[in-house]
Design an enzyme around this catalytic site. Structure first.
Site, PDB file in Angstrom:
ATOM      1  N   GLN A  86      41.868  35.471  39.046  1.00 50.12           N
ATOM      2  CA  GLN A  86      41.966  36.926  39.133  1.00 50.12           C
ATOM      3  C   GLN A  86      40.492  37.328  39.113  1.00 50.12           C
ATOM      4  O   GLN A  86      39.839  37.307  38.069  1.00 50.12           O
ATOM      5  CB  GLN A  86      42.745  37.472  37.933  1.00 50.12           C
ATOM      6  N   THR A 130      30.405  32.120  37.100  1.00 53.62           N
ATOM      7  CA  THR A 130      29.944  33.407  37.628  1.00 53.62           C
ATOM      8  C   THR A 130      28.748  33.990  36.873  1.00 53.62           C
ATOM      9  O   THR A 130      28.614  33.783  35.653  1.00 53.62           O
ATOM     10  CB  THR A 130      31.112  34.426  37.576  1.00 53.62           C
ATOM     11  N   GLU A 132      28.625  36.891  36.043  1.00 48.24           N
ATOM     12  CA  GLU A 132      29.177  37.833  35.064  1.00 48.24           C
ATOM     13  C   GLU A 132      29.042  37.286  33.634  1.00 48.24           C
ATOM     14  O   GLU A 132      29.122  38.045  32.670  1.00 48.24           O
ATOM     15  CB  GLU A 132      30.651  38.120  35.357  1.00 48.24           C
ATOM     16  N   TYR A 154      37.313  39.641  32.196  1.00 46.12           N
ATOM     17  CA  TYR A 154      37.096  38.619  33.234  1.00 46.12           C
ATOM     18  C   TYR A 154      35.999  37.647  32.794  1.00 46.12           C
ATOM     19  O   TYR A 154      36.176  36.423  32.845  1.00 46.12           O
ATOM     20  CB  TYR A 154      36.701  39.324  34.541  1.00 46.12           C
ATOM     21  N   LYS A 158      36.130  33.657  31.998  1.00 45.12           N
ATOM     22  CA  LYS A 158      35.309  32.711  32.772  1.00 45.12           C
ATOM     23  C   LYS A 158      34.377  31.907  31.857  1.00 45.12           C
ATOM     24  O   LYS A 158      33.991  30.794  32.171  1.00 45.12           O
ATOM     25  CB  LYS A 158      34.498  33.461  33.830  1.00 45.12           C
TER      26      LYS A 158
END
Ligand code: NAP
Ligand code: GDD
Length: 365
Positions: A86, A130, A132, A154, A158
């Site tokens: 997602q 990522t 992020e 998210y 991750k």
């Protein structure tokens, strides 16, 4: 005869999955991908690959261990690229539990399936980590040693994925790696990510099919690269002599506002930005029309605003070129593709309109 390389790509229907499948097919791999059942057709990005002799699809879901175990046991891959996720940061605030299950525990399900099936000596694993993870950044630019500070559901999910990969590497001596990829975009980027939202809107506004574009934080800074260049790096990471984690980025940073400026310039509209924060507007210099407005709907509860990657390690150890596609090239190729797409949508609409008229007149039965 050299042994056949067999790749399993989770998330093959996504932006990166589709480019990676093309790359691996070109390299002579047998390519297997996992798909999810859906009530509508969602295989647009890989439709051109279906039916090719070395291209195979299997149903599996990262939330379903048995389907993961089943597909890995059947395919017996030599390389797994775990791209399924997602992947939308804003959506992760609305669906945090689903995001955690797929983006965190999903990674564990793959690692554990490989281990339990006794494939750890023969199968290498790439995990789509990522930028992020740097979140509320603690240093600029960010490299492999920069501390993480995840700043969304998210990113937190991750981060589990990142650490469980490192754990399996240390605990079981498995060949598994994290690619810490900064934002990468393309003509195939999902339409709700900011770059694609902008290039589509620029094309629609130019062609008179949209009046305004509403965005969130225009000052947010990103290191944007081209997805086609980045999937090459995923492959290089798994060809390296030992499993290591790599930052993949261009080393060049731009704001959302700059992205808008260049995208609209490509369609012949020069923008001028006036005002600040929620009151900021992007105005067509030639006509004075307001084309971009800020809407609080697109603000995030916590936003990551300063991503800028340092790809030195990938350049030195993998020989990867982070600047093959420049920022301007990327914006232009996305805008050009959307200009063509929007123009042909018009043609399709016209066909439908004609069809309605012909049906009404009884010309078409
Ligand atoms: P994307 O276009 O959103 O594709 C995501 C893929 O994951 C789709 O194929 C999707 O399938 C699949 N998926 C979602 N939930 C799943 C589930 N429960 N089980 C199995 N498959 C599932 O993402 P992308 O941009 O290609 O990114 C690929 C990966 O890299 C993601 O893990 C993303 O988080 C990560 N990443 C992306 C970037 C970037 O800038 N693009 C940067 C860093 C990391 P459906 O088509 O069925 O929805
Ligand atoms: N989506 C979106 N929509 N973002 C907006 C908007 C808008 O209308 N307006 C401003 N933004 C800002 C967001 O607040 C964010 O700071 C930035 O634009 C980029 O947003 P996205 O394009 O949605 O990407 P992302 O950076 O949050 O996440 C993408 O990149 C990550 C790597 O850093 C995704 O591909 C993630 O999966 C990936 O991990």
């Amino acid at each position: 005869m050299s042994k056949q390389n067999i790749a399993l790509i989770t998330g093959i229907t996504g932006q990166d999955g589709s480019y990676l499948a093309e790359l691996l097919l070109e390299k002579g791999y047998d390519v297997h991908g996992t798909i999810r059942r859906s009530s509508v057709d969602y295989r647009e990005r890989i439709a051109h690959l279906e039916g090719k002799p070395h291209f195979h699809l299997h149903y599996a879901d990262l939330g379903d261990s048995m389907s993961i175990l089943g597909v890995i046991s059947k395919v017996r891959p030599t390389e797994i690229y775990n791209l399924a996720a997602q992947s939308h940061v804003q959506v992760s605030f609305d669906s945090p539990e689903f995001t955690a299950d797929v983006d965190a525990v999903g990674v564990l399900r793959i690692l554990e399936a490989v281990r339990q099936l006794g494939l750890k000596e023969s199968c290498r694993i790439y995990q789509a980590s990522t930028s992020e993870l740097y979140g509320k950044v603690e240093e600029v630019p960010q490299n492999e040693n920069t501390p993480f500070h995840p700043y969304s559901p998210y990113a937190v999910a991750k981060q589990y994925g990142y650490w469980i990969v490192k754990e399996y590497r240390d605990a079981y001596n498995m060949y598994c790696c994290n690619g810490i990829l900064f934002n990468h975009e393309s003509e195939r980027r999902g339409e709700t990510f900011v770059t694609r939202k902008i290039t589509l809107a620029a094309a629609r506004i130019k062609q008179g099919k949209q009046k305004k574009l509403f965005l969130g934080n225009l000052g947010s800074l990103r290191d944007w690269g081209y997805a086609k260049d980045y999937v090459e790096c995923m492959w290089l990471i798994l060809q390296h002599d030992k499993p290591e984690d790599f930052v993949i980025a261009t080393g060049v940073q731009h704001s959302v506002r700059e992205f808008c400026y260049h995208a609209f310039k490509r369609v012949g509209i020069e923008l001028e930005f006036q005002g600040e924060g929620i009151s900021e507007k992007g105005i067509d210099k030639a006509t004075g029309n307001v084309l971009i407005e800020v809407s609080a709907d697109f603000y995030r509860p916590t936003d990551v605003v300063n991503l800028w990657g340092d790809p030195t390690k990938a350049k030195a150890k993998l020989g990867w070129n982070p600047n093959k596609t420049t920022f301007e090239d990327l914006v232009n190729l996305m805008v050009d593709s959307d200009m063509a797409k929007v123009a042909s949508e018009g043609a399709a609409e016209k066909v439908r309109t004609n069809l309605a008229e012909y049906l009404e007149k009884g010309i078409v039965k």
